[in-house]
Write a protein that holds these residues in place. Structure first.
Motif, PDB file in Angstrom:
ATOM      1  N   LYS A   1      17.399  28.719  18.907  1.00  0.00           N
ATOM      2  CA  LYS A   1      17.300  27.583  18.137  1.00  0.00           C
ATOM      3  C   LYS A   1      17.299  26.308  19.183  1.00  0.00           C
ATOM      4  O   LYS A   1      16.824  25.134  18.663  1.00  0.00           O
ATOM      5  N   ARG A   2      17.813  26.623  20.306  1.00  0.00           N
ATOM      6  CA  ARG A   2      17.416  25.544  21.342  1.00  0.00           C
ATOM      7  C   ARG A   2      16.120  25.259  21.910  1.00  0.00           C
ATOM      8  O   ARG A   2      15.279  26.053  21.891  1.00  0.00           O
ATOM      9  N   THR A   3      16.118  23.899  22.683  1.00  0.00           N
ATOM     10  CA  THR A   3      14.717  23.761  23.554  1.00  0.00           C
ATOM     11  C   THR A   3      14.854  24.219  24.846  1.00  0.00           C
ATOM     12  O   THR A   3      15.876  24.040  25.361  1.00  0.00           O
ATOM     13  N   ALA A   4      13.920  25.087  25.111  1.00  0.00           N
ATOM     14  CA  ALA A   4      13.696  25.678  26.324  1.00  0.00           C
ATOM     15  C   ALA A   4      13.112  24.683  27.573  1.00  0.00           C
ATOM     16  O   ALA A   4      13.643  24.657  28.569  1.00  0.00           O
ATOM     17  N   TYR A   5      12.062  23.937  27.296  1.00  0.00           N
ATOM     18  CA  TYR A   5      11.300  23.046  27.900  1.00  0.00           C
ATOM     19  C   TYR A   5      10.753  21.886  27.129  1.00  0.00           C
ATOM     20  O   TYR A   5      10.297  22.010  26.239  1.00  0.00           O
ATOM     21  N   ILE A   6      10.691  20.856  27.960  1.00  0.00           N
ATOM     22  CA  ILE A   6      10.080  19.506  27.650  1.00  0.00           C
ATOM     23  C   ILE A   6       9.063  19.169  28.559  1.00  0.00           C
ATOM     24  O   ILE A   6       9.291  19.049  29.748  1.00  0.00           O
ATOM     25  N   SER A   7       7.828  19.042  28.127  1.00  0.00           N
ATOM     26  CA  SER A   7       6.644  18.526  29.132  1.00  0.00           C
ATOM     27  C   SER A   7       6.084  17.550  28.212  1.00  0.00           C
ATOM     28  O   SER A   7       5.247  17.535  27.174  1.00  0.00           O
ATOM     29  N   ASP A   8       6.171  16.136  28.786  1.00  0.00           N
ATOM     30  CA  ASP A   8       5.571  14.897  28.336  1.00  0.00           C
ATOM     31  C   ASP A   8       6.251  14.807  26.772  1.00  0.00           C
ATOM     32  O   ASP A   8       7.397  14.861  26.620  1.00  0.00           O
ATOM     33  N   ASN A   9       5.422  14.913  25.835  1.00  0.00           N
ATOM     34  CA  ASN A   9       5.859  14.856  24.358  1.00  0.00           C
ATOM     35  C   ASN A   9       5.673  16.180  23.774  1.00  0.00           C
ATOM     36  O   ASN A   9       6.014  16.288  22.606  1.00  0.00           O
TER      37      ASN A   9
ATOM     38  N   GLY B   1      20.566  29.081  28.889  1.00  0.00           N
ATOM     39  CA  GLY B   1      20.268  28.472  27.740  1.00  0.00           C
ATOM     40  C   GLY B   1      19.894  27.003  28.213  1.00  0.00           C
ATOM     41  O   GLY B   1      20.135  26.106  26.875  1.00  0.00           O
ATOM     42  N   PHE B   2      19.694  26.293  29.346  1.00  0.00           N
ATOM     43  CA  PHE B   2      19.476  25.028  29.419  1.00  0.00           C
ATOM     44  C   PHE B   2      18.161  24.641  29.236  1.00  0.00           C
ATOM     45  O   PHE B   2      17.204  25.410  28.788  1.00  0.00           O
ATOM     46  N   CYS B   3      17.858  23.537  29.143  1.00  0.00           N
ATOM     47  CA  CYS B   3      16.403  22.869  28.957  1.00  0.00           C
ATOM     48  C   CYS B   3      15.887  21.878  30.337  1.00  0.00           C
ATOM     49  O   CYS B   3      16.503  21.625  31.058  1.00  0.00           O
ATOM     50  N   GLY B   4      14.692  22.619  30.471  1.00  0.00           N
ATOM     51  CA  GLY B   4      13.909  22.087  31.821  1.00  0.00           C
ATOM     52  C   GLY B   4      13.151  21.046  31.340  1.00  0.00           C
ATOM     53  O   GLY B   4      12.098  21.017  30.498  1.00  0.00           O
ATOM     54  N   LEU B   5      13.247  19.953  31.988  1.00  0.00           N
ATOM     55  CA  LEU B   5      12.428  18.866  31.837  1.00  0.00           C
ATOM     56  C   LEU B   5      11.218  18.681  33.023  1.00  0.00           C
ATOM     57  O   LEU B   5      11.413  18.278  34.093  1.00  0.00           O
ATOM     58  N   LEU B   6      10.100  19.101  32.568  1.00  0.00           N
ATOM     59  CA  LEU B   6       9.158  19.475  33.567  1.00  0.00           C
ATOM     60  C   LEU B   6       8.354  18.237  33.748  1.00  0.00           C
ATOM     61  O   LEU B   6       8.218  17.419  33.098  1.00  0.00           O
ATOM     62  N   VAL B   7       8.109  18.182  35.159  1.00  0.00           N
ATOM     63  CA  VAL B   7       7.381  17.229  35.847  1.00  0.00           C
ATOM     64  C   VAL B   7       5.985  17.783  36.692  1.00  0.00           C
ATOM     65  O   VAL B   7       6.101  18.484  37.450  1.00  0.00           O
ATOM     66  N   ALA B   8       4.908  17.680  35.931  1.00  0.00           N
ATOM     67  CA  ALA B   8       3.609  18.360  36.415  1.00  0.00           C
ATOM     68  C   ALA B   8       3.253  17.842  37.546  1.00  0.00           C
ATOM     69  O   ALA B   8       2.923  18.252  38.679  1.00  0.00           O
ATOM     70  N   ASN B   9       3.507  16.397  37.998  1.00  0.00           N
ATOM     71  CA  ASN B   9       2.738  16.009  39.083  1.00  0.00           C
ATOM     72  C   ASN B   9       3.853  14.994  39.884  1.00  0.00           C
ATOM     73  O   ASN B   9       3.999  13.771  39.415  1.00  0.00           O
ATOM     74  N   PRO B  10       4.849  15.659  40.461  1.00  0.00           N
ATOM     75  CA  PRO B  10       5.946  14.966  41.254  1.00  0.00           C
ATOM     76  C   PRO B  10       5.608  13.698  41.931  1.00  0.00           C
ATOM     77  O   PRO B  10       6.405  13.052  42.359  1.00  0.00           O
TER      78      PRO B  10
END
Length: 588
Positions: free
Chosen positions: A61-69, A307-316
């Protein structure tokens, strides 16, 4: 290397018993920070496949990754990675065969990485910023059968496909894949026949007619095939991570399921010692590239385990993108290298952020500069907790306790069930406070280098310790400080750069007679390559050479500084004296 179930259990149990009988100096620090000295290794027939599937079920039920929106839940990660696994199995790939991934930090990466693992295959991480010439060795040496590739990178490898006899198929990923309705909801069956879809494969690039498939079509292509959970063990190779190693050309470090699981458990011991049960839905800033072993192990494998959530940044490289991501999704943990920390601190918009959710800032990949660390703690309220590792060690070898009050300017203490020695040139242990080479033994240490049995033997001591090539000093509490490097490696933003590679490339310039590269200090990157050139053309300029390097070397490898000399300093036998060049720069 553990060859069978008996070896795995008996060796590490004996290892644990030995440490218990003769506690090393860092056990005092373990006791102070309540860090368990051991980890509970899983059964021999357990693998990352089991670890992933357990987490998918537990955290669905958790969010695994966020990428932009865009977001990806653990349930979606489970379903979509299983589609990737099923497709790869449907193509006849068998346990252990190599599959390459050449992607930035997009939602595709964790889906594909987990899919490759769940198929029982071996993941080969490939840096998507490599230039054409830098891909040649890795693509050929890795013997990949399939390659996942971002569509924008097709031209980078087009010329190489005819020279890769093992490569059967390239799977194209697009930024828009996860905007499809297929990935915005629980995936449903699609009524399109397997045979019909196979006909959509087309010849691509060159004479060998390499097959090309779209990532968005994988479900349709595999819907009639039933996924089979592979029977993997702790000894099976799951990742080939290319590294400069401790000498010369890039080598593929073969990491097993057991290596990576052990390192996950070692890092988890550190987390639990600091936060106990206060770990739930935590967000990890994932700006470091997932193709780098530091981010892969923590921001992909450990993240899923916890079970963490990764906040992805494609172009650091676009610092403002990171700041925007942090503002909208305040992270609990920020992982970075000195370059990233320094870049963020230069931005006023970063300094004005709310850091109340931040539990720890973790540095690795390169030395953290004290000035950067002190400013970071002043701005964010948390010290940078530095660690140390290698691609060959999956990667963490040492860490500073997460609850430590201030930046230590040391790489920390060994992880649980790890032994670190400081040895002299005869591989004899030196006394506390004396300098020597850092050598490592632990369940996270690689099986060996792919295709390089002799080099594998050379990198291990007679008693089975991995030599790191780094010179360090250990204190009475087990904390280690790196003071030098045994070889001439340049460390740029956490990436290993070897002077010989730069020199070989730059000497191909028609006006360069001789060239030598060294590392010089950089506030932003830790070190930067500087070349000393003997030119045959008096009109050759610094900019000419900088432009040539930019064309032929990826960003962190290319020279940033040029000096012209009439002659290079050399010994009586003609060997270039790098020490003299370092003295010229005030570095020796």
């Amino acid at each position: 290397m553990m060859d069978n179930q008996t070896d795995w259990y008996h060796f590490w149990q004996h290892f644990a018993d030995t440490q218990s009988a003769n506690p090393p100096p860092w056990w005092v620090t373990y006791e102070r920070y309540k860090i368990p000295p051991f980890i509970n290794l899983p059964p021999y027939d357990y693998s990352l496949v089991d670890l992933l599937e357990n987490s998918f079920q537990q955290f669905h039920k958790r969010t695994a990754y966020i990428s932009d929106n865009q977001t990806l839940t653990y349930k979606q990660l489970d379903l979509q990675s299983k589609i990737v696994a099923t497709y790869l199995q449907s193509q006849g790939l068998t346990i252990g065969e190599r599959v390459g991934v050449m992607l930035p930090n997009l939602l595709h990466y964790p889906v594909i990485a987990c899919g490759i693992i769940r198929a029982g295959l071996t993941l080969v991480n490939i840096n998507p910023t490599y230039t054409h010439r830098e891909l040649v060795h890795q693509l050929a040496d890795s013997s990949i059968k399939f390659l996942f590739l971002l569509d924008k990178l097709q031209n980078n490898i087009a010329k190489e496909l005819d020279n890769l006899p093992s490569l059967q198929q390239v799977i194209i990923c697009r930024d828009t894949d996860f905007q499809s309705h297929i990935y915005r909801q629980v995936i449903s069956a699609v009524n399109i026949g397997f045979g019909v879809q196979l006909q959509q494969k087309i010849a691509w690039f060159g004479k060998r007619q390499i097959q090309r498939v779209d990532f968005s079509q994988l479900q349709k292509l595999s819907q009639t095939f039933i996924y089979q959970k592979p029977s993997c063990t702790l000894d099976d190779v799951v990742l080939v991570q290319y590294t400069g190693g401790t000498t010369g050309t890039a080598k593929g470090a073969m990491l097993s399921h057991g290596n990576i699981i052990a390192n996950i458990l070692q890092i988890d011991n550190l987390l639990m010692s600091a936060y106990d049960d206060d770990l739930d839905n935590d967000i990890l800033l994932t700006a470091l590239p997932l193709y780098h072993v530091f981010a892969f192990s923590i921001c992909c494998m450990l993240l899923i385990y916890r079970g963490f959530c990764g906040l992805l940044v494609a172009n650091p490289s676009h610092i403002q993108n990171i700041i925007t991501a942090i503002k909208h999704h305040p992270p609990s943990f920020i992982l970075g290298v000195n370059t990233l920390f320094h870049g963020l601190l230069k931005q006023r918009s970063f300094r004005s952020l709310d850091f109340s959710a931040l539990k720890a800032s973790i540095g690795g990949g390169m030395a953290i500069l004290p000035k950067t660390a002190h400013t970071w703690q002043y701005v964010t309220g948390t010290p940078i907790v530095e660690g140390y590792g290698l691609s060959e060690t999956a990667p963490i070898v040492t860490f500073n306790p997460l609850t430590i009050a201030h930046f230590t300017n040391k790489i920390g203490i060994p992880t649980p069930l790890t032994d670190v020695k400081i040895v002299d040139e005869n591989q004899q242990k030196v006394a506390i406070g004396e300098r020597g080479e850092i050598v490592v033994k632990g369940p996270q240490v690689m099986i060996g280098y792919q295709n390089l049995p002799e080099e594998t033997k050379q990198v291990f001591t007679h008693d089975g310790y991995l030599t790191t090539g780094d010179i360090g000093i250990m204190d009475n509490y087990g904390f280690i400080k790196v003071v030098d490097r045994k070889k001439d490696m340049i460390l740029v933003s956490g990436f290993s750069v070897y002077p010989n590679e730069i020199e070989t490339v730059m000497c191909e310039h028609p006006d360069v007679l001789e060239c030598v590269a060294i590392g010089v200090p950089s506030v932003e990157r830790g070190e930067e390559p500087k070349i000393f050139v003997v030119s045959r053309n008096p009109h050759l300029t610094e900019q000419d050479l900088l432009d040539f390097g930019k064309q032929n070397l990826t960003g962190y490898k290319r020279p940033r500084h040029v000096a012209f000399l009439e002659d290079l300093p050399k010994s009586a036998v003609g060997k270039v004296l790098r020490t003299e060049l370092r003295k010229r720069e005030g570095l020796a």
